[in-house]
Design a protein around this motif. Structure first.
Motif, mmCIF file in Angstrom:
data_model
loop_
_atom_site.group_PDB
_atom_site.id
_atom_site.type_symbol
_atom_site.label_atom_id
_atom_site.label_comp_id
_atom_site.label_asym_id
_atom_site.label_seq_id
_atom_site.Cartn_x
_atom_site.Cartn_y
_atom_site.Cartn_z
ATOM 1 N N ASN A 62 98.784 43.831 81.841
ATOM 2 C CA ASN A 62 98.129 45.277 81.662
ATOM 3 C C ASN A 62 98.010 46.044 83.199
ATOM 4 O O ASN A 62 97.933 47.004 83.294
ATOM 5 C CB ASN A 62 97.011 45.319 80.898
ATOM 6 C CG ASN A 62 97.304 45.014 79.731
ATOM 7 O OD1 ASN A 62 98.585 45.542 78.875
ATOM 8 N ND2 ASN A 62 96.338 44.607 78.654
ATOM 9 N N GLY B 208 97.195 38.819 79.595
ATOM 10 C CA GLY B 208 97.073 40.276 79.207
ATOM 11 C C GLY B 208 96.400 40.860 80.174
ATOM 12 O O GLY B 208 97.136 42.123 80.596
ATOM 13 N N SER B 209 95.460 40.736 80.981
ATOM 14 C CA SER B 209 95.059 41.283 82.065
ATOM 15 C C SER B 209 95.952 41.457 83.237
ATOM 16 O O SER B 209 96.027 42.415 83.628
ATOM 17 C CB SER B 209 93.922 40.258 82.499
ATOM 18 O OG SER B 209 93.251 41.078 83.982
ATOM 19 N N THR C 91 91.194 40.001 72.620
ATOM 20 C CA THR C 91 90.859 39.062 73.579
ATOM 21 C C THR C 91 89.320 38.625 73.444
ATOM 22 O O THR C 91 88.511 39.406 72.553
ATOM 23 C CB THR C 91 91.092 39.496 74.887
ATOM 24 O OG1 THR C 91 90.303 40.672 75.286
ATOM 25 C CG2 THR C 91 92.506 39.958 75.062
ATOM 26 N N PRO D 80 100.528 41.393 74.842
ATOM 27 C CA PRO D 80 100.219 42.557 75.852
ATOM 28 C C PRO D 80 101.505 43.462 76.087
ATOM 29 O O PRO D 80 101.151 44.644 76.281
ATOM 30 C CB PRO D 80 100.247 41.669 77.267
ATOM 31 C CG PRO D 80 99.969 40.529 77.075
ATOM 32 C CD PRO D 80 100.375 39.894 75.507
ATOM 33 N N SER E 218 100.737 34.637 72.818
ATOM 34 C CA SER E 218 99.831 35.334 73.845
ATOM 35 C C SER E 218 100.457 36.049 74.686
ATOM 36 O O SER E 218 100.171 36.879 75.348
ATOM 37 C CB SER E 218 98.642 34.735 74.171
ATOM 38 O OG SER E 218 97.707 34.067 73.096
#
Length: 443
Positions: A424, A420-421, A333, A320, A316
């Motif tokens: 990004n 990922g948040s 997600t 991203p 994980s």
């Protein structure tokens, strides 16, 4: 941690009324301790990490412990087995997330607030630009739900960041901009029936506006605000189910807004407080945050019926950085696959449950997930400290911390979602700052 011992003794002695165990008493004491630490830090620091620590303790320790006292049959495994992992995992996470807090002696947080206030003088146009970008992002997000985040959800966050810019730049029209942001957020909440953004952004704004004002934030004021926050949360939980029942269909696309119904529900609860302030509703609202059900269900299934994932979760950290355009089968997600694979819990399209990073640590490494929890805490804390380091040269970067961490505040998620948040959002902010700088707008 010196104040933890008396809290534990009080909780343990009081817990004898419900036949508490040592792990349960320690879980409750830790939650109370992190809550008091969070409240004490408001005003003294940018209490973002303390907030994350408290919410994690609430979801992983406090709510499961109380559920074991009141309704143990609803938990998938025995209390002793659950806390044999949950307690050390949380303690490791807490140690990781506080590692840099205890070592950040460079500058008090109030100095960062003072620096950004000075830096933004004469840059009031930045708030206007961010406001426009945010409004355009919300328009895309509402009317084109399938649009990529980079043209919808991420620009929409700029609306709330513009509020910070307006406040700290002492913009003449800051109250108008605050009103616009609040109105859009309320309208979006009514439109979607999703209340998380509303609650978390109010909390983030409160934390940031309070930062650097320890003299004006008395214990009495903090207590009043805390009581109001919990009452507001109870109110949200009270109307959420009924509102969604009347406005949502079976699919995610079958959702309608109904401002009149929302108003009627709020008026009903406020005029009939017995519907809000009763034991049954309080408990149902309370157990909504029970992450122990997901973690416990995973512990019941893994490794007896499903083998350990042996580190798959670490992938994980790479996902991203690979654009979906180049990888059509890139994992999504939302945790659906984790819940299906590692638990026996039902999953529906219109609801979302997640294993949590601590749960992912267990299904990948067993009790070795404790070290993964430490790593996850260090990751969140390390990025926060790096942002403070960058703020020495770019003071306004601290105003983007809420956007970076908005999806990391709760354990009701997974590593891919939180990491990922972070990635990004950080990439978007860098592109935005670079693009606006090219046309002469300094953020």
């Amino acid at each position: 941690m010196k104040s933890l011992l008396p809290i534990f003794l009080i909780v343990f002695l009081a817990g004898q009324l419900v036949d508490t165990t040592l792990p349960e008493a320690l879980a409750v004491a830790l939650s109370i301790y992190t809550f008091l630490t969070f409240i004490a830090s408001i005003g003294e620091t940018i209490a973002l990490l303390e907030c994350i620590s408290f919410i994690a303790s609430l979801e992983v320790l406090l709510v499961p412990a109380v559920t074991y006292w009141i309704f143990p049959a609803s938990m998938p495994i025995e209390s002793f087995i659950y806390f044999s992992y949950a307690l050390p995992a949380y303690l490791a996470f807490y140690a990781g997330i506080n590692w840099f807090i205890n070592r950040q002696s460079e500058r008090p947080h109030v100095s960062y607030i003072q620096a950004v206030t000075t830096y933004l003088q004469g840059k009031q146009s930045s708030s206007t630009v961010l406001l426009i970008i945010g409004l355009l992002g919300f328009i895309v997000k509402v009317f084109i739900p399938a649009a990529p985040n980079i043209v919808g959800a991420l620009p929409a966050y700029c609306l709330f960041v513009s509020v910070f810019y307006a406040c700290y730049s002492r913009s003449t029209y800051r109250f108008i901009r605050i009103s616009i942001a609040a109105s859009v957020l309320l309208a979006y909440t009514v439109w979607t029936g999703m209340f998380g953004d509303l609650f978390f952004w109010i909390m983030l704004v409160t934390i940031f506006i309070a930062a650097g004002r320890p003299d004006t934030l008395t214990i009495r004021l903090k207590t009043i605000v805390t009581i109001f926050a919990f009452t507001f949360l109870l109110l949200i939980q009270s109307i959420k189910g009924e509102y969604r029942y009347n406005t949502w269909g079976h699919q995610q696309t079958e959702r309608n807004s109904n401002a009149q119904l929302m108003g009627e529900l709020l008026a009903d609860r406020l005029s009939n407080p017995e519907k809000l302030l009763n034991v049954d509703h309080a408990f149902l609202s309370f157990v909504r945050f029970n992450q122990g059900i997901m973690i416990g269900s995973a512990m019941a299934k893994v490794p007896m019926h499903e083998a350990y994932a042996n580190g798959d979760v670490m992938l994980s950290l790479i996902y991203p950085f690979v654009p979906r355009l180049l990888w059509s089968n890139k994992p999504q997600t939302g945790g659906y696959e984790n819940i299906r694979r590692f638990t026996t819990l039902p999953q529906y399209e219109n609801t979302s449950i997640n294993l949590s990073p601590l749960g992912e640590g267990y299904v990948n490494f067993g009790y070795g997930g404790v070290f993964f929890a430490l790593f996850y805490g260090l990751l969140l804390s390390g990025i926060f400290q790096y942002i403070l380091h960058l703020a020495k040269n770019i003071p306004s970067i601290i105003l983007w911390l809420p956007m970076l961490y908005i999806n990391c505040l709760t354990m009701e998620t997974d590593l891919l979602s939180t990491w990922g948040s972070l990635v990004n959002n950080a990439i978007f902010v860098m592109l935005l700052v670079w693009s606006l700088k090219r046309i002469g707008i300094q953020l």
